[in-house]
Write an enzyme that holds these catalytic residues in place. Structure first.
Site, PDB file in Angstrom:
ATOM      1  N   ASP A  65       0.863  -1.176   0.000  1.00 10.32           N
ATOM      2  CA  ASP A  65       0.000   0.000   0.000  1.00 10.32           C
ATOM      3  C   ASP A  65       0.900   1.227   0.000  1.00 10.32           C
ATOM      4  OD1 ASP A  65      -1.774   2.046   0.358  1.00 10.32           O
ATOM      5  OD2 ASP A  65      -2.746   1.198   2.134  1.00 10.32           O
ATOM      6  N   ASN A  91       9.766   4.776 -10.185  1.00 14.83           N
ATOM      7  CA  ASN A  91       8.607   5.195  -9.393  1.00 14.83           C
ATOM      8  C   ASN A  91       7.507   5.671 -10.334  1.00 14.83           C
ATOM      9  OD1 ASN A  91       9.528   4.903  -6.583  1.00 14.83           O
ATOM     10  ND2 ASN A  91      11.061   6.442  -7.148  1.00 14.83           N
ATOM     11  N   TYR A 157      -2.437  16.737  -7.196  1.00 15.76           N
ATOM     12  CA  TYR A 157      -1.657  16.021  -8.211  1.00 15.76           C
ATOM     13  C   TYR A 157      -0.513  16.897  -8.728  1.00 15.76           C
ATOM     14  CZ  TYR A 157      -0.784  13.093 -12.331  1.00 15.76           C
ATOM     15  OH  TYR A 157      -0.200  12.297 -13.289  1.00 15.76           O
ATOM     16  N   LYS A 161       3.582  16.353  -8.373  1.00 22.77           N
ATOM     17  CA  LYS A 161       4.383  16.148  -9.576  1.00 22.77           C
ATOM     18  C   LYS A 161       5.457  17.235  -9.718  1.00 22.77           C
ATOM     19  CE  LYS A 161       2.527  12.341 -10.967  1.00 22.77           C
ATOM     20  NZ  LYS A 161       3.326  11.098 -10.924  1.00 22.77           N
ATOM     21  N   THR A 192      -4.059   5.268 -21.185  1.00 23.42           N
ATOM     22  CA  THR A 192      -4.437   4.465 -20.025  1.00 23.42           C
ATOM     23  C   THR A 192      -5.718   5.051 -19.474  1.00 23.42           C
ATOM     24  OG1 THR A 192      -3.295   5.832 -18.394  1.00 23.42           O
ATOM     25  CG2 THR A 192      -1.984   4.127 -19.511  1.00 23.42           C
TER      26      THR A 192
END
Length: 249
Positions: A65, A91, A157, A161, A192
């Site tokens: 997790d 990563n 997000y 980033k 995706t």
């Protein structure tokens, strides 16, 4: 692409249960790496591992997790206690908390930080001593075009980033004297489940034309080149974007 070879080297890939993580794990295994697959879903990791093993590669499944720092540290300890040459960490794993900043809960904000930024830091912290001792290695942190320009309705997000850029630059400065290369990758939108969303209108689903999205396999090929490139190559940032970017920032 030049003749690449990762034979008998250990490569860790997070987010390996789907999308770019899965494509990267498959590609590194094709090059001979023994791939440690990290993600939360054991069932999905088992499926990816079966694809690798059935093709003659080697994969180990490490359900983790990535939003739980304790779990990440425990997994890292399992990996670094092995005697194998660990040369690659990618990563990939990421999550999001879409919506206007004033509607994003503190819990959601902190979860995005733990997955997108804290987990890469913890894993990098664990593998760097091994890479230094081995005389080199490569860490690839997968950021996003959202790590170079902010989007509305994606505050958490974008913050993480952008944060990967600073983390990468710091780790690259620390690792360079020891032959450890650390690279931040900024892919454009990929084909995706993430790629169905428009960064210009975050939160409004929009299907892209296939030619506007990057196939995960193409990005995985680039990652494979980065981790196999000659040791003297110095690069800390790389942008991978589709040829056509209609309507995208």
């Amino acid at each position: 692409m030049p003749d690449l070879n990762l034979r008998d080297q250990i490569a860790i890939v997070t987010g390996a249960s789907s999308g770019l993580g899965e494509a990267t794990a498959l590609r590194l295994a094709e090059l001979g790496a023994r791939v440690a697959l990290l993600a939360r879903s054991k069932a999905d990791l088992d499926r990816v591992a079966a694809r690798i093993n059935d093709a003659g590669g080697a994969a180990s499944v490490l359900p983790t997790d990535l939003s739980d720092p304790t779990d990440v540290v425990a997994t890292a300890e399992r990996i670094v206690t092995r005697a194998d040459p660990l040369r690659v960490l990618v990563n990939v794993a990421a999550t999001d908390a879409p919506g206007p900043a004033d509607e994003v809960s503190l819990e959601a904000w902190e979860r995005v930080i733990r997955v997108n930024l804290t987990a890469p830091f913890l894993l990098s912290r664990a593998v760097l001593p091994l890479m230094r001792a081995a005389g080199g290695g490569t860490i690839v942190n997968v950021s996003s075009v959202a790590g170079r320009r902010g989007w509305a309705n994606a505050s958490a997000y974008c913050a993480t980033k952008f944060g990967l850029t600073g983390l990468t630059q710091a780790l690259a400065a620390e690792g360079a004297p020891h032959g450890v290369r650390v690279v931040c990758l900024y892919p454009g939108a990929m084909a995706t489940h993430w790629g169905a969303w428009s960064p210009a209108d975050r939160g409004e689903p929009r299907q892209m034309a296939p030619e506007d999205a990057l196939p995960p396999k193409d990005v995985a090929d680039y990652i494979a080149w980065l981790v196999s490139a000659p040791a003297h190559l110095t690069v800390t940032e790389a942008v991978v974007a589709p040829i056509r970017e209609r309507g995208w920032p």
